[in-house]
Every structure is written in structure tokens, then in C-alpha cells.
Scaffold this motif. Structure first.
Motif, PDB file in Angstrom:
ATOM      1  N   THR A   1      -9.310  13.067  45.489  1.00  0.00           N
ATOM      2  CA  THR A   1      -8.053  13.674  45.942  1.00  0.00           C
ATOM      3  C   THR A   1      -8.253  14.372  47.285  1.00  0.00           C
ATOM      4  O   THR A   1      -7.439  14.229  48.208  1.00  0.00           O
ATOM      5  CB  THR A   1      -7.536  14.683  44.902  1.00  0.00           C
ATOM      6  N   ALA A   2      -9.359  15.122  47.406  1.00  0.00           N
ATOM      7  CA  ALA A   2      -9.665  15.790  48.671  1.00  0.00           C
ATOM      8  C   ALA A   2      -9.874  14.770  49.792  1.00  0.00           C
ATOM      9  O   ALA A   2      -9.415  14.968  50.930  1.00  0.00           O
ATOM     10  CB  ALA A   2     -10.900  16.671  48.514  1.00  0.00           C
ATOM     11  N   GLU A   3     -10.571  13.680  49.473  1.00  0.00           N
ATOM     12  CA  GLU A   3     -10.819  12.654  50.494  1.00  0.00           C
ATOM     13  C   GLU A   3      -9.513  12.017  50.964  1.00  0.00           C
ATOM     14  O   GLU A   3      -9.294  11.856  52.172  1.00  0.00           O
ATOM     15  CB  GLU A   3     -11.746  11.576  49.943  1.00  0.00           C
ATOM     16  N   PHE A   4      -8.635  11.667  50.037  1.00  0.00           N
ATOM     17  CA  PHE A   4      -7.397  10.999  50.418  1.00  0.00           C
ATOM     18  C   PHE A   4      -6.462  11.937  51.178  1.00  0.00           C
ATOM     19  O   PHE A   4      -5.763  11.515  52.098  1.00  0.00           O
ATOM     20  CB  PHE A   4      -6.706  10.418  49.183  1.00  0.00           C
ATOM     21  N   VAL A   5      -6.447  13.203  50.805  1.00  0.00           N
ATOM     22  CA  VAL A   5      -5.658  14.182  51.556  1.00  0.00           C
ATOM     23  C   VAL A   5      -6.190  14.295  52.983  1.00  0.00           C
ATOM     24  O   VAL A   5      -5.418  14.344  53.957  1.00  0.00           O
ATOM     25  CB  VAL A   5      -5.673  15.560  50.856  1.00  0.00           C
ATOM     26  N   ALA A   6      -7.510  14.306  53.127  1.00  0.00           N
ATOM     27  CA  ALA A   6      -8.118  14.379  54.458  1.00  0.00           C
ATOM     28  C   ALA A   6      -7.798  13.125  55.270  1.00  0.00           C
ATOM     29  O   ALA A   6      -7.496  13.209  56.474  1.00  0.00           O
ATOM     30  CB  ALA A   6      -9.634  14.555  54.334  1.00  0.00           C
ATOM     31  N   ILE A   7      -7.849  11.951  54.634  1.00  0.00           N
ATOM     32  CA  ILE A   7      -7.529  10.700  55.328  1.00  0.00           C
ATOM     33  C   ILE A   7      -6.106  10.727  55.861  1.00  0.00           C
ATOM     34  O   ILE A   7      -5.843  10.403  57.032  1.00  0.00           O
ATOM     35  CB  ILE A   7      -7.727   9.497  54.385  1.00  0.00           C
ATOM     36  N   VAL A   8      -5.173  11.113  55.009  1.00  0.00           N
ATOM     37  CA  VAL A   8      -3.768  11.161  55.422  1.00  0.00           C
ATOM     38  C   VAL A   8      -3.573  12.194  56.534  1.00  0.00           C
ATOM     39  O   VAL A   8      -2.883  11.940  57.529  1.00  0.00           O
ATOM     40  CB  VAL A   8      -2.860  11.482  54.217  1.00  0.00           C
TER      41      VAL A   8
ATOM     42  N   ASN B   1     -14.304   5.181  55.468  1.00  0.00           N
ATOM     43  CA  ASN B   1     -14.208   4.508  56.765  1.00  0.00           C
ATOM     44  C   ASN B   1     -12.820   4.694  57.383  1.00  0.00           C
ATOM     45  O   ASN B   1     -12.662   4.548  58.597  1.00  0.00           O
ATOM     46  CB  ASN B   1     -14.575   3.021  56.646  1.00  0.00           C
ATOM     47  N   SER B   2     -11.831   5.037  56.566  1.00  0.00           N
ATOM     48  CA  SER B   2     -10.493   5.318  57.093  1.00  0.00           C
ATOM     49  C   SER B   2     -10.352   6.754  57.578  1.00  0.00           C
ATOM     50  O   SER B   2      -9.307   7.126  58.113  1.00  0.00           O
ATOM     51  CB  SER B   2      -9.431   5.048  56.012  1.00  0.00           C
ATOM     52  N   LEU B   3     -11.398   7.545  57.378  1.00  0.00           N
ATOM     53  CA  LEU B   3     -11.377   8.953  57.772  1.00  0.00           C
ATOM     54  C   LEU B   3     -12.077   9.205  59.104  1.00  0.00           C
ATOM     55  O   LEU B   3     -11.704  10.115  59.848  1.00  0.00           O
ATOM     56  CB  LEU B   3     -12.041   9.789  56.666  1.00  0.00           C
ATOM     57  N   VAL B   4     -13.071   8.387  59.428  1.00  0.00           N
ATOM     58  CA  VAL B   4     -13.955   8.720  60.549  1.00  0.00           C
ATOM     59  C   VAL B   4     -13.349   8.424  61.920  1.00  0.00           C
ATOM     60  O   VAL B   4     -13.731   9.066  62.915  1.00  0.00           O
ATOM     61  CB  VAL B   4     -15.301   7.976  60.417  1.00  0.00           C
ATOM     62  N   ASN B   5     -12.440   7.452  62.006  1.00  0.00           N
ATOM     63  CA  ASN B   5     -11.971   7.022  63.327  1.00  0.00           C
ATOM     64  C   ASN B   5     -11.359   8.141  64.168  1.00  0.00           C
ATOM     65  O   ASN B   5     -11.781   8.348  65.314  1.00  0.00           O
ATOM     66  CB  ASN B   5     -10.982   5.859  63.182  1.00  0.00           C
TER      67      ASN B   5
END
Length: 293
Positions: free
Chosen positions: A16-23, A255-259
Motif C-alpha cells: 500500500t505504501a509503495e503504490f501510494v508513493a508510485i501514484v 520500477n514505476s517509482l524510480v523514474n
């Protein structure tokens, strides 16, 4: 060995934390692209498309994965029809495939910019639009093969999916290998041209982001191939297999977070736009507080 509910809850919190960060980071990047015309160059159209795809990975793919795999399989039981399950499962793969396709097309765009710089500057806007349509159209291969497998149960879906991913990887690898060879051994008649230097720096930045993304993306796909083609992983206990699987999934979605983070580090214009946005927000907050008193 049974996986404990407490372990599922821990992974649920992590994802959940990862997906919130990605968005959050990708939405912030999209806002910066919208607000700053200097960031909306033709060379950045595909980067903007990649940012949108990565944001949707967090919203839709991540949301469905969290609900179906972590909640559905571990904490509650979902009684969905098989056809609905097949349809919804595409959300876990479609947008990551769009992201991977986008990376491959970006590598081709950088290849053209490196070997044909003059022609690249003359490319019409509609060419970029067609490229974006291709990026979002090709991954439809995934739901189509899911549908064929649903009808005929031929088991070919994984073959097609992994072959498509391999094709994207080959295109990306060959493109950036050619670019690096050109940088290392090719002639540089425009070495001191400002436009050429900007394009070169953009190419290096996109190469770094691509490399990091693929390093995060590959382990999970290797895990799938090994699990599918051999019995090596069957020797793992249920708990070890559970934690290994979700650790690799975590990297896969990362990988969707780093860009956007790498854009901020490597692109001065992006960093300036980000700092300007926060400063403007701070000034607006100060004005609001002063008006209250």
C-alpha cells in the motif's frame, strides 16, 4: 507450513505504501510536465507517456493486485466467476507492459536522435503521436492472449507474454548498445553544439532510468520462467516461497517509482520546475495565513 495472517498484513502495508508513493511521485511529475512548457519538448513526449503509464500501474494494477492477491488470497475469499477473474487479472499486467513497451520505444527514439540528429529535429509532431498510440496499443496482446487461453485452454499465454517482453528487452538492449558504441567510437562533429550536448545528456539520463527500471523488472520475470520451466522452486517451503514471491513483486512494481526520482537527480530543468512548484505552494500558504489575520 501455513503463512500467518500477520505476515500478510505486513506485506499489505508495504505494498500500500509503495503504490501510494508510485501514484504520488508520478502524479507530481505529470503536474510538472503540464505546468512547464519547457519540459514538454518533442523528445519528452514518450517520457510523459511513460509517466502516465507508471501512475496507472500504481492506481489500477497496484490496486487490483493488493485486493486480489493479498486480500483475496490470504485474508478474505473472493468468489468471482472465472471469466471475471481472467479479465481483472489483465490490470496487473497491461499497464506494466505499456511501461515496458514505452521504454523500448524510447530507446528507439534515442537511437534515431543519436544516429540521425538532423532528421530527428525535423520529425513532425504526428510521428510522436503515432509512437504513443503504438505504445498503448501493442500491450493489448496480453488481454487478447488471455481471452484465447480462456476459450481454448491451450496454455500459450505465457509463451506469448514472455516472448513479447523478450522482444522489448532485445530492442532496448540493441538500441542502447548501439548508442554507447556511437558515443565511444563514433565521430562527434557537433561536440560543442549546445543542442547536441542536451540531446546527449538526455540520452544518458534515459539510459540510466531504463537500466534501473529493467534491473528492478527482470528478477520477477526470471522467477516466473524458472517456476514455470523447472521444479527448483518447489523445494522451498510455503513461507519462503511466499516471501520470495512478494519481494520480487515489490521490486517489479518499484520500477514505476524510480523514474521521476532519477529525472529530478539528472535533469536540471525538472529539478528547477519541482523546486519552483514547492516555493509557489509555500508562498500561497503564507498568503493564506496572512489573510486570516
Amino acid at each position: 507450513m501455513v503463512v500467518l495472517s500477520s505476515e500478510c498484513i505486513i506485506w499489505l502495508t508495504v505494498f500500500t505504501a509503495e503504490f501510494v508513493a508510485i501514484v504520488t511521485v508520478n502524479l507530481l511529475a505529470i503536474i510538472l510536465f503540464i505546468k512547464n512548457r519547457s519540459l514538454r519538448t518533442r523528445s519528452m513526449y514518450l517520457v510523459i507517456s511513460l509517466t502516465v503509464a507508471d501512475m496507472l500501474v500504481g492506481v489500477l494494477s497496484g490496486g487490483y493486485f493488493t485486493f486480489s492477491d493479498l486480500l483475496g488470497c490470504r485474508l478474505i475469499k473472493l468468489n468471482l466467476p472465472r471469466e471475471v477473474g481472467f479479465l481483472l487479472s489483465n490490470f496487473c499486467f497491461f499497464f506494466p507492459l505499456v511501461s515496458l513497451t514505452n521504454i523500448a520505444v524510447i530507446s528507439l527514439e534515442r537511437l534515431h536522435a543519436t544516429f540521425r540528429p538532423f532528421r530527428h529535429r525535423l520529425i513532425k509532431r504526428w510521428v510522436n503521436v503515432v509512437a504513443i498510440v503504438v505504445v498503448w496499443g501493442f500491450p493489448v496482446i496480453d488481454p487478447v492472449t488471455w481471452g484465447v487461453e480462456l476459450l481454448y485452454l491451450n496454455g500459450y499465454h505465457l509463451y506469448v507474454l514472455e516472448s513479447y517482453c523478450l522482444l522489448c528487452l532485445i530492442v532496448t538492449f540493441v538500441s542502447y548498445t548501439s548508442i554507447l558504441f556511437k558515443f565511444r567510437f563514433g565521430a562527434h562533429p557537433q561536440r560543442h553544439c549546445a543542442a547536441a550536448l542536451r540531446q546527449r545528456k538526455l540520452t544518458v539520463t534515459l539510459f540510466i532510468t531504463t537500466l534501473v527500471s529493467l534491473l528492478l523488472w527482470l528478477p520477477y520475470n526470471i522467477f516466473l520462467l524458472v517456476d514455470w520451466s523447472s521444479d527448483i522452486l518447489k523445494s522451498l517451503s510455503l513461507q519462503d516461497d511466499f516471501h520470495l514471491f512478494y519481494s520480487l513483486i515489490f521490486l517489479f512494481y518499484a520500477n514505476s517509482l524510480v523514474n521521476p526520482i532519477l529525472y529530478t537527480i539528472r535533469m536540471p530543468d525538472f529539478e528547477k520546475a519541482l523546486l519552483s512548484l514547492f516555493r509557489r505552494h509555500q508562498r500561497e500558504n503564507v498568503v493564506i495565513l496572512l489573510n486570516r489575520y
